[in-house]
Design a protein around this motif. Structure first.
Motif, PDB file in Angstrom:
ATOM      1  N   GLN A 145      16.081  22.593  -1.177  1.00 34.74           N
ATOM      2  CA  GLN A 145      17.490  22.948  -1.270  1.00 34.74           C
ATOM      3  C   GLN A 145      18.278  22.151  -0.250  1.00 34.74           C
ATOM      4  O   GLN A 145      17.778  21.845   0.838  1.00 34.74           O
ATOM      5  N   THR A 146      19.504  21.806  -0.611  1.00 35.76           N
ATOM      6  CA  THR A 146      20.384  21.072   0.290  1.00 35.76           C
ATOM      7  C   THR A 146      21.514  21.992   0.735  1.00 35.76           C
ATOM      8  O   THR A 146      22.226  22.563  -0.096  1.00 35.76           O
ATOM      9  N   ILE A 147      21.644  22.145   2.035  1.00 37.53           N
ATOM     10  CA  ILE A 147      22.664  23.019   2.611  1.00 37.53           C
ATOM     11  C   ILE A 147      23.460  22.222   3.628  1.00 37.53           C
ATOM     12  O   ILE A 147      22.888  21.665   4.580  1.00 37.53           O
ATOM     13  N   ASP A 148      24.744  22.133   3.416  1.00 38.50           N
ATOM     14  CA  ASP A 148      25.631  21.364   4.303  1.00 38.50           C
ATOM     15  C   ASP A 148      25.108  19.942   4.505  1.00 38.50           C
ATOM     16  O   ASP A 148      25.142  19.405   5.620  1.00 38.50           O
ATOM     17  N   GLY A 149      24.595  19.363   3.426  1.00 36.63           N
ATOM     18  CA  GLY A 149      24.161  17.983   3.474  1.00 36.63           C
ATOM     19  C   GLY A 149      22.774  17.756   4.035  1.00 36.63           C
ATOM     20  O   GLY A 149      22.315  16.610   4.130  1.00 36.63           O
ATOM     21  N   LYS A 150      22.055  18.821   4.384  1.00 34.59           N
ATOM     22  CA  LYS A 150      20.715  18.676   4.947  1.00 34.59           C
ATOM     23  C   LYS A 150      19.693  19.316   4.018  1.00 34.59           C
ATOM     24  O   LYS A 150      19.925  20.400   3.476  1.00 34.59           O
ATOM     25  N   ASP A 151      18.543  18.633   3.836  1.00 29.48           N
ATOM     26  CA  ASP A 151      17.501  19.131   2.945  1.00 29.48           C
ATOM     27  C   ASP A 151      16.579  20.125   3.659  1.00 29.48           C
ATOM     28  O   ASP A 151      16.213  19.930   4.822  1.00 29.48           O
ATOM     29  N   TYR A 152      16.191  21.157   2.915  1.00 25.50           N
ATOM     30  CA  TYR A 152      15.269  22.179   3.411  1.00 25.50           C
ATOM     31  C   TYR A 152      14.244  22.479   2.322  1.00 25.50           C
ATOM     32  O   TYR A 152      14.512  22.312   1.133  1.00 25.50           O
ATOM     33  N   LEU A 153      13.086  22.963   2.741  1.00 20.09           N
ATOM     34  CA  LEU A 153      12.097  23.485   1.813  1.00 20.09           C
ATOM     35  C   LEU A 153      12.172  24.997   1.821  1.00 20.09           C
ATOM     36  O   LEU A 153      12.279  25.615   2.876  1.00 20.09           O
TER      37      LEU A 153
END
Length: 230
Positions: A145-153
């Protein structure tokens, strides 16, 4: 305050069924319920899934073979491992290569947080650790998922049938105090299993452990085992 049942290591092992998913606290055997593990080894039961920081040590601190849960691996009583590193127990890699043991490795902090999420009743953990790596292929990864332009798992919570805690002192109500690095992983695992058994070096009266020094509260503990002090 109600006292928790104090049982033997053999009685504790008898409560753990064939094929159970078992969390084992500690780090390289320190803070591990070694007396209960010994009884599980003797029971011959298998098909276990082990969730732990590591799989113990092929050689213990005094030169003994198969320290901690490494003996369960050696006896091929384990079908699946969920851990952060397994290098001190080479048979994990060997059995995985042979196709007899499934191995799921997660970053250490990610595993801790996934266990914590299960204990807190959360639906998962978002972490940037492991993005664009093999972690994305883990069965515990539910996607990116991308939140505020940053990718996360998005990682699944990790739950178990049984958690085996290795403590230094446990009072009669099940409140636990861990000495030094014995605390590793035990505190989060105590919240994330259906059955929690605390193996302790010393059972003490309620009140002997200061309230502010309690690391695992007795409400999380079902049974106490007074283990050996070797």
């Amino acid at each position: 305050m109600a006292k928790k049942p104090v049982i033997t290591a053999k009685e504790a092992a008898a409560m753990i069924p064939e094929g159970a998913t078992i969390m084992c606290g500690g780090f390289l055997g320190c803070g591990q319920a070694r007396a209960i593990v010994k009884e599980l080894v003797a029971s011959g039961k298998g098909g276990f899934t082990l969730i732990a920081n590591d799989m113990g040590r092929a050689v213990g601190p005094k030169g003994e073979e198969f320290f901690g849960i490494a003996e369960l691996i050696h006896n091929k009583q384990v079908k699946r491992v969920v851990a952060t590193h397994v290098g001190m127990t080479p048979e994990v890699g060997q059995q995985n290569t042979e196709g007899t043991l499934e191995v799921n490795l997660l970053p250490q902090g990610t595993l801790a947080e996934c266990i914590r999420a299960a204990g807190a009743g959360l639906g998962g953990v978002l972490t940037p650790v492991g993005v664009d790596t093999l972690v994305e292929e883990s069965p515990f990864c539910m996607g990116k998922q991308t939140i505020d332009g940053k990718d996360y798992l998005l990682m699944k919570p990790v739950h178990a049938d049984v958690a085996l805690l290795g403590t230094y002192k446990c009072d009669e109500a099940g409140n636990c105090w861990y000495k030094g690095t014995m605390r590793n992983f035990n505190t989060v695992m105590a919240t994330a299993a259906d059955l929690v058994i605390a193996e302790t070096e010393y059972v003490v009266p309620v009140g002997e452990i200061n309230h502010e020094d309690i690391h695992t509260f007795g409400i999380c503990v079902d049974y106490i085992v007074e283990g050996d002090r070797k």
